[in-house]
Design a protein around this motif. Structure first.
Motif, PDB file in Angstrom:
ATOM      1  N   VAL A  68       0.866  -1.185   0.000  1.00 25.91           N
ATOM      2  CA  VAL A  68       0.000   0.000   0.000  1.00 25.91           C
ATOM      3  C   VAL A  68       0.899   1.230   0.000  1.00 25.91           C
ATOM      4  O   VAL A  68       1.727   1.397   0.883  1.00 25.91           O
ATOM      5  CB  VAL A  68      -0.927   0.014   1.237  1.00 25.91           C
ATOM      6  CG1 VAL A  68      -1.757   1.285   1.270  1.00 25.91           C
ATOM      7  CG2 VAL A  68      -1.817  -1.209   1.251  1.00 25.91           C
ATOM      8  N   ASN A  69       0.729   2.074  -1.009  1.00 28.57           N
ATOM      9  CA  ASN A  69       1.518   3.296  -1.143  1.00 28.57           C
ATOM     10  C   ASN A  69       1.037   4.301  -0.101  1.00 28.57           C
ATOM     11  O   ASN A  69      -0.140   4.636  -0.045  1.00 28.57           O
ATOM     12  CB  ASN A  69       1.358   3.860  -2.552  1.00 28.57           C
ATOM     13  CG  ASN A  69       2.345   4.935  -2.869  1.00 28.57           C
ATOM     14  OD1 ASN A  69       3.000   5.484  -2.004  1.00 28.57           O
ATOM     15  ND2 ASN A  69       2.453   5.253  -4.148  1.00 28.57           N
ATOM     16  N   MET A  70       1.953   4.839   0.698  1.00 27.54           N
ATOM     17  CA  MET A  70       1.598   5.795   1.747  1.00 27.54           C
ATOM     18  C   MET A  70       1.825   7.243   1.314  1.00 27.54           C
ATOM     19  O   MET A  70       1.540   8.164   2.065  1.00 27.54           O
ATOM     20  CB  MET A  70       2.403   5.500   3.016  1.00 27.54           C
ATOM     21  CG  MET A  70       2.191   4.105   3.570  1.00 27.54           C
ATOM     22  SD  MET A  70       0.486   3.744   3.973  1.00 27.54           S
ATOM     23  CE  MET A  70       0.243   4.784   5.380  1.00 27.54           C
ATOM     24  N   ASN A  71       2.331   7.460   0.104  1.00 32.15           N
ATOM     25  CA  ASN A  71       2.566   8.812  -0.400  1.00 32.15           C
ATOM     26  C   ASN A  71       1.258   9.455  -0.841  1.00 32.15           C
ATOM     27  O   ASN A  71       0.283   8.775  -1.145  1.00 32.15           O
ATOM     28  CB  ASN A  71       3.529   8.794  -1.597  1.00 32.15           C
ATOM     29  CG  ASN A  71       4.918   8.393  -1.202  1.00 32.15           C
ATOM     30  OD1 ASN A  71       5.360   8.668  -0.095  1.00 32.15           O
ATOM     31  ND2 ASN A  71       5.616   7.739  -2.105  1.00 32.15           N
ATOM     32  N   THR A  72       1.259  10.772  -0.907  1.00 32.71           N
ATOM     33  CA  THR A  72       0.114  11.501  -1.456  1.00 32.71           C
ATOM     34  C   THR A  72       0.208  11.434  -2.971  1.00 32.71           C
ATOM     35  O   THR A  72       1.229  11.764  -3.555  1.00 32.71           O
ATOM     36  CB  THR A  72       0.124  12.970  -0.993  1.00 32.71           C
ATOM     37  OG1 THR A  72       0.088  13.002   0.429  1.00 32.71           O
ATOM     38  CG2 THR A  72      -1.068  13.724  -1.540  1.00 32.71           C
TER      39      THR A  72
END
Length: 164
Positions: A68-72
Motif C-alpha cells: 500500500v503506497n503511503m505517499n500523497t
C-alpha cells in the motif's frame, strides 16, 4: 585420544555454525520490511496482519502481501470534448478536477485500502482509471462540481449554470 576428541568437537561446532548461518540466510530472505513510503498487509496463514513500521516473515506458499503506497498521489480527471458535461442551459462544459489522495497511516485504513484498491495504490495511472470509472455519471459529476465550487468567490454564478 585428546586429538580425536578435539577434532570431534570442532566438527560438531562447525556443523552447528553452518546450520545457524543457513537458518539466518533463510530468515533474511523471508523477512519483508515496510518503509515510510510503502506499508503492506500480509494475509494467509495466521490471518491478516498490517505492517506499518517494521517487517514480517512472509512464507511464499502460506502468505500473500499487498503493498500500500503511503505517499500523497495526485490524480487528474478531465471531462472534455465528447465527454464534456452538459449544463442545465444545454451548454457543454469542459471540467478538470485534481484529487490528492493518500492512505491514513493507521492499521484500519491500510487494511481498507488493501482490500478495496489492492495493488492499484502502487500505480497512479491504474488508480486514475478507477476514479474516472467511478465518476462517469452526470449525477456524480454534479455532486463533484458542488463540492469543488462550494467555497469559490463566484459561487452564485456557478450555481446558476451547473446546478438545478
Amino acid at each position: 585420544m585428546l586429538n580425536s576428541a578435539l577434532t570431534e568437537i570442532l566438527i560438531i561446532t562447525g556443523v552447528i555454525f553452518a546450520a545457524l548461518i543457513f537458518i539466518g540466510i533463510i530468515i533474511a530472505r523471508l523477512y519483508t520490511r515496510s518503509s515510510k513510503e510503502v506499508s503492506f498487509v500480509r494475509t494467509g496463514f495466521g490471518g491478516e496482519k498490517v505492517i506499518l513500521n517494521g517487517g514480517a516473515i512472509v512464507l511464499p506458499v502460506l502468505h500473500e502481501i499487498i503493498p500500500v503506497n503511503m505517499n500523497t498521489l495526485r490524480l487528474e480527471v478531465k471531462r472534455a470534448a465528447d465527454q464534456a458535461l452538459i449544463t442545465r442551459d444545454r451548454m457543454r462544459v469542459d471540467v478538470m478536477a485534481e484529487f490528492y489522495v493518500r492512505v491514513k497511516p493507521i492499521a484500519e485504513s491500510i487494511a481498507t485500502a488493501a482490500q478495496t484498491l489492492g495493488r492499484k495504490t502502487m500505480s497512479p495511472p491504474e488508480l486514475k482509471d478507477l476514479v474516472e470509472g467511478k465518476h462517469t455519471t452526470l449525477k456524480t459529476w454534479n455532486k463533484l462540481i458542488k463540492l469543488l465550487f462550494n467555497n469559490i468567490f463566484y459561487k452564485n454564478y456557478f450555481k446558476s449554470i451547473f446546478l438545478h
